[in-house]
Motif scaffolding. Sequence first.
Motif, PDB file in Angstrom:
ATOM      1  N   UNK A   6      21.502  22.399  31.100  1.00 52.84           N
ATOM      2  CA  UNK A   6      21.323  21.006  30.701  1.00 52.84           C
ATOM      3  C   UNK A   6      20.644  20.216  31.824  1.00 52.84           C
ATOM      4  N   UNK A   7      21.148  20.389  33.052  1.00 52.85           N
ATOM      5  CA  UNK A   7      20.604  19.647  34.193  1.00 52.85           C
ATOM      6  C   UNK A   7      19.167  20.053  34.469  1.00 52.85           C
ATOM      7  N   UNK A   8      18.876  21.335  34.388  1.00 47.17           N
ATOM      8  CA  UNK A   8      17.502  21.805  34.617  1.00 47.17           C
ATOM      9  C   UNK A   8      16.546  21.132  33.627  1.00 47.17           C
ATOM     10  N   UNK A   9      16.942  21.078  32.359  1.00 49.45           N
ATOM     11  CA  UNK A   9      16.126  20.419  31.328  1.00 49.45           C
ATOM     12  C   UNK A   9      15.981  18.925  31.616  1.00 49.45           C
ATOM     13  N   UNK A  16      10.470  15.405  37.346  1.00 49.14           N
ATOM     14  CA  UNK A  16      10.552  15.942  38.705  1.00 49.14           C
ATOM     15  C   UNK A  16       9.990  17.362  38.711  1.00 49.14           C
ATOM     16  N   UNK A  17       9.077  17.663  39.638  1.00 49.09           N
ATOM     17  CA  UNK A  17       8.490  18.999  39.651  1.00 49.09           C
ATOM     18  C   UNK A  17       9.470  20.097  40.064  1.00 49.09           C
ATOM     19  N   UNK A  18      10.438  19.749  40.903  1.00 46.88           N
ATOM     20  CA  UNK A  18      11.419  20.744  41.354  1.00 46.88           C
ATOM     21  C   UNK A  18      12.787  20.086  41.501  1.00 46.88           C
ATOM     22  N   UNK A  19      13.844  20.889  41.510  1.00 49.18           N
ATOM     23  CA  UNK A  19      15.172  20.333  41.776  1.00 49.18           C
ATOM     24  C   UNK A  19      15.266  19.662  43.152  1.00 49.18           C
ATOM     25  N   UNK A  20      14.503  20.146  44.117  1.00 50.64           N
ATOM     26  CA  UNK A  20      14.509  19.538  45.446  1.00 50.64           C
ATOM     27  C   UNK A  20      13.964  18.119  45.399  1.00 50.64           C
ATOM     28  N   UNK A  21      12.899  17.898  44.643  1.00 54.43           N
ATOM     29  CA  UNK A  21      12.358  16.540  44.495  1.00 54.43           C
ATOM     30  C   UNK A  21      13.409  15.622  43.873  1.00 54.43           C
ATOM     31  N   UNK A  50      25.523   8.258  39.975  1.00 54.31           N
ATOM     32  CA  UNK A  50      24.305   8.073  40.756  1.00 54.31           C
ATOM     33  C   UNK A  50      23.100   8.761  40.095  1.00 54.31           C
ATOM     34  N   UNK A  51      23.303   9.926  39.490  1.00 54.47           N
ATOM     35  CA  UNK A  51      22.158  10.668  38.962  1.00 54.47           C
ATOM     36  C   UNK A  51      21.777  10.292  37.529  1.00 54.47           C
ATOM     37  N   UNK A  52      22.717   9.771  36.752  1.00 54.77           N
ATOM     38  CA  UNK A  52      22.428   9.460  35.343  1.00 54.77           C
ATOM     39  C   UNK A  52      21.226   8.528  35.176  1.00 54.77           C
ATOM     40  N   UNK A  53      21.179   7.385  35.882  1.00 53.44           N
ATOM     41  CA  UNK A  53      20.026   6.499  35.673  1.00 53.44           C
ATOM     42  C   UNK A  53      18.697   7.135  36.080  1.00 53.44           C
ATOM     43  N   UNK A  54      18.713   7.963  37.109  1.00 53.48           N
ATOM     44  CA  UNK A  54      17.490   8.616  37.572  1.00 53.48           C
ATOM     45  C   UNK A  54      16.987   9.607  36.528  1.00 53.48           C
ATOM     46  N   UNK A  55      17.907  10.221  35.814  1.00 54.62           N
ATOM     47  CA  UNK A  55      17.536  11.178  34.771  1.00 54.62           C
ATOM     48  C   UNK A  55      17.265  10.500  33.428  1.00 54.62           C
TER      49      UNK A  55
END
Length: 127
Positions: A6-9, A16-21, A50-55
């Motif tokens: 789910x997170x990868x998708x 984001x091009x990569x998980x690191x970005x 913290x991550x929900x709005x960014x995604x």
Amino acid sequence: MSFGGYLREAIHSAGFPTPTHFARAVGTDPSVVLRWLSGEQRPTIRSIERIAPVLGRSINELVLAAYPDRLEGSASPAPATHPLAVELARMLADDSPIPAADRRALETVLDRMIDPYRKVLRRRRSA
């Protein structure tokens, strides 16, 4: 689907091009994000906030994805936000690297472009 899938998708859909970005954008160590993706660890509620709005996802949607075993009932997740909306939110945010004058100009142009559709959307909701 596992939370890692789910997170990868979600990371890909948010542009984001990569998980690191993605990790850098949310202020998290990339190794933490990789542990989430591998299923080795699940994010804390504080991390989810913290991550929900960014995604471009709701907190509830991420909690449901990360902790399905701890939630009773089968609440359906909120629909995902369109990737362009996520990108625009980042561009127009107060902490955006885009100069304030350019952000205001972008807001003005977008506001004028979507204004004709507001009436249509108001009618559809009230129907």
